[in-house]
Design an enzyme around this catalytic site. Sequence first.
Site, PDB file in Angstrom:
ATOM      1  N   LYS A 164       9.261  37.318  -1.577  1.00 48.63           N
ATOM      2  CA  LYS A 164      10.104  36.182  -1.205  1.00 48.63           C
ATOM      3  C   LYS A 164      11.425  36.293  -1.970  1.00 48.63           C
ATOM      4  O   LYS A 164      11.407  36.458  -3.197  1.00 48.63           O
ATOM      5  CB  LYS A 164       9.398  34.869  -1.567  1.00 48.63           C
ATOM      6  CG  LYS A 164       8.115  34.619  -0.778  1.00 48.63           C
ATOM      7  CD  LYS A 164       8.420  34.167   0.641  1.00 48.63           C
ATOM      8  CE  LYS A 164       7.152  33.705   1.352  1.00 48.63           C
ATOM      9  NZ  LYS A 164       7.386  33.366   2.757  1.00 48.63           N
ATOM     10  N   ASP A 189      11.347  38.525   2.423  1.00 51.55           N
ATOM     11  CA  ASP A 189      11.316  37.329   3.266  1.00 51.55           C
ATOM     12  C   ASP A 189      12.204  36.256   2.649  1.00 51.55           C
ATOM     13  O   ASP A 189      11.926  35.766   1.551  1.00 51.55           O
ATOM     14  CB  ASP A 189       9.878  36.812   3.419  1.00 51.55           C
ATOM     15  CG  ASP A 189       9.762  35.685   4.443  1.00 51.55           C
ATOM     16  OD1 ASP A 189      10.801  35.307   5.039  1.00 51.55           O
ATOM     17  OD2 ASP A 189       8.643  35.179   4.655  1.00 51.55           O
ATOM     18  N   GLU A 214      13.291  39.747   6.454  1.00 54.77           N
ATOM     19  CA  GLU A 214      12.719  38.711   7.313  1.00 54.77           C
ATOM     20  C   GLU A 214      13.509  37.402   7.205  1.00 54.77           C
ATOM     21  O   GLU A 214      13.724  36.895   6.106  1.00 54.77           O
ATOM     22  CB  GLU A 214      11.257  38.506   6.894  1.00 54.77           C
ATOM     23  CG  GLU A 214      10.478  37.495   7.710  1.00 54.77           C
ATOM     24  CD  GLU A 214       9.041  37.331   7.172  1.00 54.77           C
ATOM     25  OE1 GLU A 214       8.549  38.223   6.457  1.00 54.77           O
ATOM     26  OE2 GLU A 214       8.424  36.295   7.464  1.00 54.77           O
ATOM     27  N   ASP A 239      11.183  35.452  11.966  1.00 57.28           N
ATOM     28  CA  ASP A 239       9.898  34.758  11.824  1.00 57.28           C
ATOM     29  C   ASP A 239      10.049  33.339  12.371  1.00 57.28           C
ATOM     30  O   ASP A 239       9.697  33.059  13.520  1.00 57.28           O
ATOM     31  CB  ASP A 239       9.484  34.767  10.338  1.00 57.28           C
ATOM     32  CG  ASP A 239       8.158  34.085  10.065  1.00 57.28           C
ATOM     33  OD1 ASP A 239       7.378  33.905  11.010  1.00 57.28           O
ATOM     34  OD2 ASP A 239       7.877  33.723   8.893  1.00 57.28           O
ATOM     35  N   LYS A 263       3.266  34.684  15.047  1.00 52.02           N
ATOM     36  CA  LYS A 263       2.394  33.643  14.500  1.00 52.02           C
ATOM     37  C   LYS A 263       1.867  32.847  15.679  1.00 52.02           C
ATOM     38  O   LYS A 263       2.619  32.129  16.346  1.00 52.02           O
ATOM     39  CB  LYS A 263       3.158  32.758  13.505  1.00 52.02           C
ATOM     40  CG  LYS A 263       3.372  33.473  12.164  1.00 52.02           C
ATOM     41  CD  LYS A 263       3.953  32.628  11.081  1.00 52.02           C
ATOM     42  CE  LYS A 263       4.081  33.470   9.794  1.00 52.02           C
ATOM     43  NZ  LYS A 263       5.045  32.894   8.837  1.00 52.02           N
TER      44      LYS A 263
HETATM   45  O1  OSB Z   1       7.354  32.715   5.914  1.00 47.85           O
HETATM   46  O2  OSB Z   1       5.791  34.073   6.212  1.00 47.85           O
HETATM   47  C1  OSB Z   1       6.177  32.980   5.805  1.00 47.85           C
HETATM   48  C2  OSB Z   1       3.351  31.209   3.920  1.00 47.85           C
HETATM   49  C3  OSB Z   1       3.529  29.929   4.359  1.00 47.85           C
HETATM   50  C4  OSB Z   1       4.550  29.654   5.234  1.00 47.85           C
HETATM   51  C5  OSB Z   1       5.401  30.662   5.644  1.00 47.85           C
HETATM   52  C6  OSB Z   1       5.238  31.955   5.229  1.00 47.85           C
HETATM   53  C7  OSB Z   1       4.189  32.227   4.327  1.00 47.85           C
HETATM   54  C8  OSB Z   1       3.931  33.530   3.771  1.00 47.85           C
HETATM   55  C9  OSB Z   1       2.511  33.826   3.318  1.00 47.85           C
HETATM   56  O3  OSB Z   1       4.798  34.346   3.574  1.00 47.85           O
HETATM   57  C10 OSB Z   1       1.777  34.722   4.224  1.00 47.85           C
HETATM   58  C11 OSB Z   1       0.288  34.792   4.002  1.00 47.85           C
HETATM   59  O4  OSB Z   1      -0.439  33.869   4.392  1.00 47.85           O
HETATM   60  O5  OSB Z   1      -0.184  35.815   3.509  1.00 47.85           O
HETATM   61 MG    MG Z   2       8.258  34.460   6.877  1.00 44.78          MG
END
Ligand code: OSB
Ligand code: MG
Length: 359
Positions: A164, A189, A214, A239, A263
């Site tokens: 992140k 991300d 991302e 995303d 997703k």
């Molecule tokens: O942006 O991908 C995302 C978790 C909660 C909400 C959004 C995101 C995420 C993650 C975690 O990046 C991904 C996971 O569950 O392994």
């Molecule tokens: Mg994401």
Amino acid sequence: MVVTIREIRFQRIHKKLKKTFVTSLQTVNDREAIMVTIISDNGLEGFGECVAFSTPWYTEETVESCAFVMERVLKPLLQGRILSSPHEVATVFAPVKGNHMAKAAIEIAVWDLFAKYEGVPLWQYIGGIHKHIPAGVVVAAGADGLLHDIEQAVSKGYSRIKIKITAESDIDLLKEAISRYPDIMFFADANGGFNKDSFGQLTLFDDVGFSLMEQPFGKQEWDLHAQAKKQMKTPICLDESITSIHDVERMIEMQAADIIVLKMGRLGGWHETLKVVDLCRRNSIGMWVGGMIEFGISKAHNLALASLPDIVLPGDFSDSRHFWNEDVITPEIEVIDGKIELQQQAGIGYSVDLNKARL
Ligand code: OSB
Ligand code: MG
């Protein structure tokens, strides 16, 4: 073959995360979810999971809004229906606007049910071929925990690590961390953390060594994403922006990204997701399966999706024990040699024990 939807049950669960999940948007300590069980006329059970969060920090829907829509709006539409294909659920739910996560929770349970009717694993039912899914983990820690968390992920066998990032991330530290592990694939991300004013800072991440970037900008920022794709060599991945096939069409038309995160909750279920996969395949758009700190039912559906031939990038697939002390499925999801082996049993392939869903 026809399936009669005899009963639709919901169960809310609430569990503490083993470790706090920190993002620029929210600090997550515990997770609520709504589990769906659909029972057919011959007593088979299909399972779904609602992935909305307790508050609308990531998407508009919440556990409360989904509970209302699922119980009061969607259940009456589906209960007692005789279906000849799981694709029909999308049509049954079409009069209801939006609320994709509420719809998906129920819709995916019907797909599990149909695969069980056919007596085949869900991944085979949808045309999957990969039997071992590459695992991937998310490192959400601040700078002090970054190197430690990466080291730990590598030692557990993960070969894809998602970090992140924000406009304030320490670029030198990231470069240093990534250069230590030449065999590991690193994703970044940003969760929409950049804007027009910080565009220049984003371009500094181009030399860090990330395999993709991302969602640098907000979900509606098509122009900024197109600009980033033009100016950066790191592939741009969307995303949050991808909520329907129309978003993917727009992305392709505007050349706003090279890759998308799938997703199913955000897309409204299997029907829309399979349409998106087909569109991406025809347009050479890369795809991978994302996560939202989910429990085993949702993960099992995600794993089936990741078995499709055109999905080759590793997704957000960590083992059950990464987030939870105990998952709701048996066996739990386990990463072995960096991969998760798909189950051979019919449907999602895991048995579900919702009594395990205690705090
Ligand atoms: O942006 O991908 C995302 C978790 C909660 C909400 C959004 C995101 C995420 C993650 C975690 O990046 C991904 C996971 O569950 O392994
Ligand atoms: Mg994401």
